[in-house]
Enzyme design. Structure first.
Site, PDB file in Angstrom:
ATOM      1  NE  ARG A  70      18.123  28.305  -5.958  1.00 20.89           N
ATOM      2  CZ  ARG A  70      18.066  28.841  -7.198  1.00 20.89           C
ATOM      3  NH1 ARG A  70      16.913  28.879  -7.817  1.00 20.89           N
ATOM      4  NH2 ARG A  70      19.156  29.278  -7.800  1.00 20.89           N
ATOM      5  CB  THR A  71      21.232  29.569   0.161  1.00 15.57           C
ATOM      6  OG1 THR A  71      21.193  28.440  -0.709  1.00 15.57           O
ATOM      7  CG2 THR A  71      21.675  29.147   1.543  1.00 15.57           C
ATOM      8  CE  LYS A  98      37.188  49.448   0.873  1.00 10.29           C
ATOM      9  NZ  LYS A  98      36.658  50.137   2.048  1.00 10.29           N
ATOM     10  NE  ARG A 120      26.032  29.451  -1.089  1.00  5.39           N
ATOM     11  CZ  ARG A 120      25.040  29.141  -1.932  1.00  5.39           C
ATOM     12  NH1 ARG A 120      24.963  29.711  -3.109  1.00  5.39           N
ATOM     13  NH2 ARG A 120      24.130  28.260  -1.585  1.00  5.39           N
ATOM     14  CG  HIS A 148      24.107  23.819   0.248  1.00  2.00           C
ATOM     15  ND1 HIS A 148      23.554  24.564   1.263  1.00  2.00           N
ATOM     16  CD2 HIS A 148      23.654  24.385  -0.909  1.00  2.00           C
ATOM     17  CE1 HIS A 148      22.811  25.534   0.745  1.00  2.00           C
ATOM     18  NE2 HIS A 148      22.859  25.449  -0.559  1.00  2.00           N
TER      19      HIS A 148
END
Ligand code: CP
Length: 325
Positions: A70-71, A98, A120, A148
């Protein structure tokens, strides 16, 4: 391509923050400014041509170190509907694998002159650290169990849209409160706008001294359901738990799952909310999730308008203060 209206243009002048890191750091007036701006952006997605030139020439980067449906999608669509350029980077497909650090990744993105970083990360505080370093605006798209903010804002928007107010409403948040960034952002946002918040969880999923955030806490689902205008269900965040904190999902459902039977205890105009992803048959049953009281997909729709508003507001803010929270 038509542009945004004069009131929306004026809103950007009232917004002073470079970043959006959490609802803890926002005033009630700033929260209302985002909600009002989102209300004016909502209609753009109903137009035959769903695009305005508000962020033309700006570059947005979605930098996701954790999975999202969703986000990430709604930030991407929000940027596109505002005519910004958008780049998606996931941890699995970046030089993070890496050994490059998050800060070095950000330094490289800043060298490419990006304007907004949407981040995020599984660790709480990562967007805040980046915001202290970066000259680009940083939007927290979820940091660990911490906050959030855009989910909290879209939840407030949905409640206000459906109930015509937030102040004075009884909102119960039920589920894994201890590991939920959605719970934290909603607690800050809802209490700032004058709602009465109850949190309900098994003792092992309830943070100690949660009442200090201005909420009532209970371990009894019936207490959370009784008199509530809004029931917000949360998923059990297995990925953030270091040990099994409930005996079994079956037992959890028996005591805390919202079934059609338990819903009979609720007010006749109750709203059922869930940030997603849903675990059907655990925190709520399918006939509740898909039933007449559910606004779960309205939350997703509103998330797009809210994220357009947030991108628009931070893009116009002076590049000075870094919110501390
Ligand atoms: N509500 C929410 O954050 O969903 P995603 O994890 O799919 O972005």
């Amino acid at each position: 391509m038509s542009s945004v209206d004069a009131a929306t243009k004026a809103a950007v002048g009232a917004w002073t923050k470079k970043d959006l890191l959490g609802l803890r750091g926002l005033s009630p007036e700033e929260i209302r400014l985002v909600l009002d701006t989102a209300a004016s952006f909502r209609e753009i997605s109903l137009r035959p041509i769903k695009k305005v030139p508000a962020l033309r020439g700006k570059t947005v980067v979605n930098l996701f170190f954790e999975p999202s449906t969703r986000t990430r999608t709604s930030f991407e669509l929000a940027a596109k509907r505002l005519s910004a350029d958008i780049v998606n980077i996931t941890a699995q497909a970046s030089s993070f694998t890496k050994g490059e650090t998050v800060l070095d990744t950000v330094k490289n993105l800043e060298a490419l002159k990006v304007d907004i970083l949407v981040i995020r990360h599984a660790a709480a505080g990562v967007p805040h650290q980046i915001a202290r370093y970066a000259t680009s605006s940083v939007i927290n798209a979820g940091d660990g169990s911490h906050e959030h903010p855009t989910q909290g804002l879209l939840d407030l928007f949905t409640i206000q849209d459906k109930k015509r107010r937030v102040e004075g409403l009884n909102v119960s948040i039920i589920g894994d409160i201890a590991h939920s960034r959605v719970a934290r952002s909603n607690i800050w946002g809802l209490t700032k706008l004058g709602a009465r918040v109850t949190v309900c969880a098994p003792p092992t999923l309830m943070p100690p001294q949660i009442e200090q955030l201005g909420v009532r806490a209970t371990h009894e689902l019936s207490e959370a359901i009784h008199g509530a205008d809004v029931l917000m269900l949360l998923r059990i965040q297995h990925e953030r738990q270091e040990a099994m904190l409930i005996p079994s999902l079956r037992e959890y459902r028996l005591r805390y799952g919202l079934t059609r039977e338990r819903l009979k205890e609720a007010k006749p105009d109750v709203l059922i909310m869930h940030p997603g992803p849903i675990n059907r048959g655990v925190e709520l049953d399918s006939d509740v999730a898909d039933g007449p009281f559910s606004v779960i997909l309205d939350q997703v729709t509103n998330g797009l308008a809210v994220r357009m508003a947030v991108l628009y507001l931070v893009s116009g803010a002076p590049k000075v203060d870094v919110e501390e929270n």
